[in-house]
Every structure is written in structure tokens, then in C-alpha cells.
Write a protein that holds these residues in place. Structure first.
Motif, PDB file in Angstrom:
ATOM      1  N   ALA A 246       7.027   0.895  26.815  1.00 28.69           N
ATOM      2  CA  ALA A 246       5.790   1.673  26.952  1.00 28.69           C
ATOM      3  C   ALA A 246       5.122   1.358  28.300  1.00 28.69           C
ATOM      4  N   HIS A 247       5.129   0.085  28.680  1.00 25.22           N
ATOM      5  CA  HIS A 247       4.539  -0.330  29.961  1.00 25.22           C
ATOM      6  C   HIS A 247       5.243   0.404  31.112  1.00 25.22           C
ATOM      7  N   PHE A 248       6.553   0.392  31.054  1.00 27.27           N
ATOM      8  CA  PHE A 248       7.353   0.999  32.118  1.00 27.27           C
ATOM      9  C   PHE A 248       7.145   2.518  32.169  1.00 27.27           C
ATOM     10  N   GLU A 249       7.126   3.141  30.992  1.00 26.50           N
ATOM     11  CA  GLU A 249       6.982   4.605  30.962  1.00 26.50           C
ATOM     12  C   GLU A 249       5.603   5.025  31.466  1.00 26.50           C
ATOM     13  N   THR A 250       4.558   4.301  31.050  1.00 26.42           N
ATOM     14  CA  THR A 250       3.214   4.657  31.522  1.00 26.42           C
ATOM     15  C   THR A 250       3.120   4.469  33.036  1.00 26.42           C
ATOM     16  N   LEU A 251       3.729   3.416  33.539  1.00 25.80           N
ATOM     17  CA  LEU A 251       3.714   3.193  34.988  1.00 25.80           C
ATOM     18  C   LEU A 251       4.387   4.367  35.709  1.00 25.80           C
ATOM     19  N   ARG A 252       5.511   4.785  35.187  1.00 25.38           N
ATOM     20  CA  ARG A 252       6.214   5.919  35.816  1.00 25.38           C
ATOM     21  C   ARG A 252       5.357   7.176  35.804  1.00 25.38           C
ATOM     22  N   GLU A 253       4.694   7.404  34.654  1.00 31.01           N
ATOM     23  CA  GLU A 253       3.827   8.590  34.554  1.00 31.01           C
ATOM     24  C   GLU A 253       2.695   8.520  35.570  1.00 31.01           C
ATOM     25  N   LEU A 254       2.101   7.342  35.693  1.00 30.06           N
ATOM     26  CA  LEU A 254       0.982   7.182  36.642  1.00 30.06           C
ATOM     27  C   LEU A 254       1.435   7.454  38.070  1.00 30.06           C
ATOM     28  N   LEU A 255       2.575   6.881  38.432  1.00 29.54           N
ATOM     29  CA  LEU A 255       3.067   7.052  39.801  1.00 29.54           C
ATOM     30  C   LEU A 255       3.384   8.524  40.064  1.00 29.54           C
ATOM     31  N   GLU A 256       3.879   9.169  39.037  1.00 27.21           N
ATOM     32  CA  GLU A 256       4.168  10.593  39.179  1.00 27.21           C
ATOM     33  C   GLU A 256       2.860  11.366  39.344  1.00 27.21           C
ATOM     34  N   ALA A 257       1.855  11.000  38.546  1.00 25.39           N
ATOM     35  CA  ALA A 257       0.557  11.671  38.644  1.00 25.39           C
ATOM     36  C   ALA A 257      -0.062  11.468  40.024  1.00 25.39           C
ATOM     37  N   PHE A 258       0.208  10.314  40.648  1.00 26.67           N
ATOM     38  CA  PHE A 258      -0.304  10.045  42.006  1.00 26.67           C
ATOM     39  C   PHE A 258       0.526  10.788  43.061  1.00 26.67           C
ATOM     40  N   GLY A 259       1.617  11.370  42.638  1.00 26.39           N
ATOM     41  CA  GLY A 259       2.497  12.056  43.592  1.00 26.39           C
ATOM     42  C   GLY A 259       3.334  11.097  44.419  1.00 26.39           C
ATOM     43  N   LEU A 260       3.569   9.886  43.895  1.00 25.86           N
ATOM     44  CA  LEU A 260       4.353   8.903  44.655  1.00 25.86           C
ATOM     45  C   LEU A 260       5.817   8.980  44.250  1.00 25.86           C
ATOM     46  N   ALA A 261       6.660   9.127  45.251  1.00 24.17           N
ATOM     47  CA  ALA A 261       8.092   9.213  44.962  1.00 24.17           C
ATOM     48  C   ALA A 261       8.663   7.811  44.820  1.00 24.17           C
ATOM     49  N   VAL A 262       9.153   7.485  43.632  1.00 20.93           N
ATOM     50  CA  VAL A 262       9.833   6.200  43.450  1.00 20.93           C
ATOM     51  C   VAL A 262      11.194   6.469  42.819  1.00 20.93           C
ATOM     52  N   SER A 263      12.172   5.638  43.159  1.00 17.21           N
ATOM     53  CA  SER A 263      13.463   5.811  42.492  1.00 17.21           C
ATOM     54  C   SER A 263      13.722   4.594  41.610  1.00 17.21           C
TER      55      SER A 263
END
Ligand code: HAM
Length: 430
Positions: A246-263
């Protein structure tokens, strides 16, 4: 016996050089270093960070326990010495353990629920010197203590990306992974042992040792055969327990919401033992850094404060390597920092000249002159070379009338001005 002067030993001495793997930062490079530090402080201030400075030397035990006994840093790379009081001390190889030590020592957790600290300074690791790999290098770091959720992780990665953009780094990739915690880690550890064991005899010596002490680190090996075998290892993300997931998924969602490209890079495990859950790195993609292409590394370390004797305080942070950051940047245009170069051809007027220089500096201008004196022509040449905006020329005739010649070194226009109006005029010209 022939008489020896102290100079004899100097003459026979080897040429003195900077220590291998260490380097000087010369005055012409310093403006870029200062610009980067200023940009870092500026961004961090916008994110609510304060700054901490800890000593360069700490007790060896801090890093042995904090960074981890099985890490390359502790096993091979620390500058450790015994001081005159028989204390085992170490030149800090990184800043996180020191920050956690200071956090505990000053009882910060009892004073505020969340602490956000940045730091800047030299770190020491006796690694094999290579391009982008030094034995003394500089880090810009950030640590957040007291925030368990993924919001702190996301904010930190956002701050990092904003800083990199502010200083002009564009060709980078942010890689993200979670190495879990507690139960997830135990299960993944076992899965790795089960996978690597049948290949154990083919692994490098280091990896065979790591398989026994810290199997996760086998994934971090740079040895080709290790890398080949590790490529087939099970991924960590499928082993995450619900809370870690859950921690990892929420982090991914947040980064996506910020428009930050992470792989997502499931092979990313980091080389220090204190990490839990989130780990990330920023890699340069321009090719300018060669093999040492990691500009920044970081992650969550929820167990470190407790491990070092504090209470259970979650934390997350990162550190940027300044030398590598500089290598990834486009060439820096060095701008002159001088407003005025003073030219005084007559030796008899040098005291007057010195007084004018002093008055201009006191009124806030950046002023230089050539202590050696010399002809008008040679001093003007130095004025041009200095990059100053103006030359202020004081001759006998000018001195007698209380004026100077002010030459704009770019447009070459010259005008006469009373000495008392000089500072105001120079300041008024952009
Ligand atoms: P690290 O990955 O060991 O992490 O180092 C962070 C960065 O420092 C690297 O990405 C690299 O840019 C730079 N660096 C490391 N070693 C060298 C070297 N020998 N020469 C030049 N640059 C180097 C840490 O130090 C953690 N304390 C980061 C952290 C903070 N994790 C949580 N909070």
C-alpha cells in the motif's frame, strides 16, 4: 657531517600532491559550487527544511552499526583511526547516520513531531578512484524524521526533481523500488537464498559471502557473472506484504499526480543496510558520467533511529553527489564579479588610489587593483582581463581636480566624474 638546512629536506622531498582520489576546488570553479548550494538551499527552504552541520569525524561504532557491518563501506572503505585518547574514530562516509545520531542526542523527537533537515559537506570513502568516484566527495543531503507515510517520500522525490531542474540537469531518470520491511523482507530474503543457492559456486567471492550475510546485496553486484545470474532472480515487489505494498502504490500514485516520470527498477537495492520500503536513485542518461552514473541515492530507513538507541522513528532521505552533478551539467559560464578595476599609472598617486578603492568597497562595490603598479598600458590590459565593468583611472591632472576618468570596459566610453559621485554612478549602471 655536512651541515643540513631545513631546505635540504624540502629539496629531496617528493613533489607534494593532493591525496589520491581527493581534489581541490579552485576559485574559478567555486562560483558554480556556490550556485548549486544556493539553489539547493532555496528549493529546500520552499519545502520547509532547516539545515544541520555535524562533525566530519564520528565514533566508528556509529557507522559500523548505522551503515551496516556487511556493507562495502564498513568492510573496506572507511577512513578509521585511533586518536591519542585511544578512541576509534571514522571520517564520515555518509551523512545519514550522523543526522540520526544528532536527532537522538538532542532529543529532537520530543520537541517536534516531524523534522526536515538538509546538509552539505564532504564525505570520505576509500574506494578505487575512477571517473566520478573520489575518496573525498561532497554531498547535498536531506532527511525527514517522524513521517511514516508515503507523502514524505513523494515530497522528497519532488524536491529532488525540482532542484535538479533548477540547476539545469535534464537528462536523468528517477528509478524507484521498494525493498519492503519486516515480514516482506524475511520472505524475500528466503526467496533469494532459494534462488541463488544452486548457482552459489558460480557467484563471485563477494557475492557468495553476501548470500550468507545479506542476500539482497547480491542483486547490487557489478560483477558480470553475478549480474547474469541475478537477472533471473525473483522480483521483490511480488513479495511485498499488504502494508508495504500500500505504501509503494500510494507513492506511485502521488508521483504520477505530480507528473513526475519515474521508472520501477526491481533490481534497485542500494548499498547501505538501513533501508526499508522505498529506495530510489537518479541516474544520468547523457553518458557523460560513464560507469559512475548515479547522481543521487536515497530511501526510507524506518529502523535506523531505534537501531542507534533512539525510539522508533520512521525516516526517509537522499544524498546527491556534487561532483557527479557537476559532470552532468553543461559548461559553466564564469561571470566576472568585479565592478571596478582601479588604474593608477603614477607611483606617487598610489596612496590616493588605495583610498579611492577603499571608499568604493565600503560603499558596496566590488573593486580590485594591481598592487604592482606599472604603465598605463599594462594596467589597462589587466583591467580588461579582470572582466570588471569599469576601469577607474586616476592621473595627476585628475587628482589635482578631484575627479577620475571612468571607462566602460564594454562600450569603451569614457567620462569624467568627481570622485564623490563615482560609487553612485557605477551602481546606477546595470
Ligand atoms: P550513497 O548512494 O552511498 O547514499 O551516496 C549518495 C550519492 O553520493 C551517490 O549517488 C553519488 O552521487 C555520491 N557518491 C557516493 N560515493 C561517491 C564517491 N566515492 N565519489 C563521488 N560521489 C560519490 C548515501 O550516502 C545515503 N546516506 C543517502 C541517503 C540519505 N539515504 C537516506 N538518506
Amino acid at each position: 657531517m655536512a651541515w643540513r638546512t631545513p631546505y635540504d629536506s624540502v629539496r629531496h622531498m617528493q613533489k607534494l600532491q593532493v591525496v589520491k582520489g581527493m581534489h581541490d576546488v579552485l576559485p574559478q570553479e567555486m562560483p558554480q559550487w556556490l550556485q548549486i548550494e544556493a539553489a539547493y538551499r532555496d528549493v529546500a527552504t520552499r519545502f520547509g527544511f532547516g539545515e544541520i552541520r555535524t562533525p566530519v569525524v564520528e565514533s566508528t561504532d556509529l557507522f559500523a552499526r548505522g551503515v551496516g557491518e556487511t556493507t562495502d563501506i564498513v568492510q573496506k572503505e572507511m577512513y578509521t583511526f585511533v586518536d591519542k585518547g585511544d578512541k576509534r574514530l571514522t571520517m564520515r562516509p555518509e551523512g545519514t547516520a550522523s543526522a540520526a545520531r544528532a536527532y537522538i542526542q538532542h532529543g529532537i523527537g520530543g520537541q517536534e513531531p516531524i523534522s526536515k533537515w538538509i546538509y552539505a559537506g564532504p564525505m570520505f570513502r576509500r574506494e578505487r578512484p575512477a571517473k566520478g568516484r573520489y575518496r573525498q566527495f561532497y554531498q547535498l543531503g536531506a532527511e525527514i524524521f517522524g513521517a511514516p507515510g508515503p507523502y514524505a517520500d513523494a515530497e522528497l522525490i519532488d524536491m529532488l526533481v525540482q532542484f535538479l531542474a533548477a540547476v539545469g540537469v535534464d537528462n536523468v531518470a528517477v528509478e524507484l523500488n521498494s525493498i519492503g520491511s519486516g515480514e516482506s523482507r524475511a520472505r524475500y530474503r528466503q526467496a533469494l537464498i532459494d534462488y541463488f543457492e544452486p548457482h552459489a559456486s558460480k557467484l563471485s567471492e563477494d557475492s557468495q559471502r553476501r548470500l550468507r550475510t545479506n542476500p539482497l546485496r547480491v542483486l547490487d553486484s557489478k560483477v558480470p557473472i553475478d549480474k547474469e545470474i541475478a537477472a533471473g532472480a525473483p522480483g521483490v515487489l511480488t513479495h511485498l506484504q499488504p502494508e508495504d505494498r500500500a505504501h509503494f502504490e500510494t507513492l506511485r500514485e502521488l508521483l504520477e499526480a505530480f507528473g513526475l516520470a519515474v521508472s520501477i527498477n526491481e533490481g534497485l537495492v542500494r548499498g547501505l543496510d538501513y533501508y526499508t520500503r522505498t529506495v530510489f536513485e537518479v541516474k544520468d542518461k547523457s553518458g557523460k558520467l560513464g560507469a559512475q552514473d548515479t547522481i543521487c541515492g536515497g530511501g526510507r530507513y524506518d529502523g535506523l533511529v531505534e537501531l542507534l538507541g533512539g525510539s522508533s522513528v520512521p525516516a526517509v532521505g537522499f544524498a546527491i553527489g556534487v561532483e557527479r552533478l557537476l559532470m552532468s551539467l553543461p559548461p559553466f559560464e564564469l561571470a566576472s564579479t568585479l565592478d571596478v578595476f582601479l588604474v593608477v599609472p603614477q607611483a606617487a598617486l598610489r596612496n590616493e588610489g588605495a583610498k579611492i578603492a577603499r571608499a568604493l568597497r565600503q560603499s558596496g562595490l566590488r573593486v580590485d587593483a594591481d598592487y604592482r603598479g606599472g604603465s598605463m598600458k599594462s594596467q589597462m590590459r589587466r583591467a580588461d582581463k579582470s572582466g570588471a565593468r569599469f576601469a577607474v583611472i586616476l592621473g595627476e591632472d585628475e587628482h589635482a581636480r578631484g575627479v577620475v576618468q571612468l571607462r566602460n570596459l564594454k562600450s569603451k566610453d569614457t567620462k569624467e566624474l568627481p570622485v564623490r559621485d563615482l560609487a553612485q554612478y557605477v551602481e546606477s549602471v546595470a
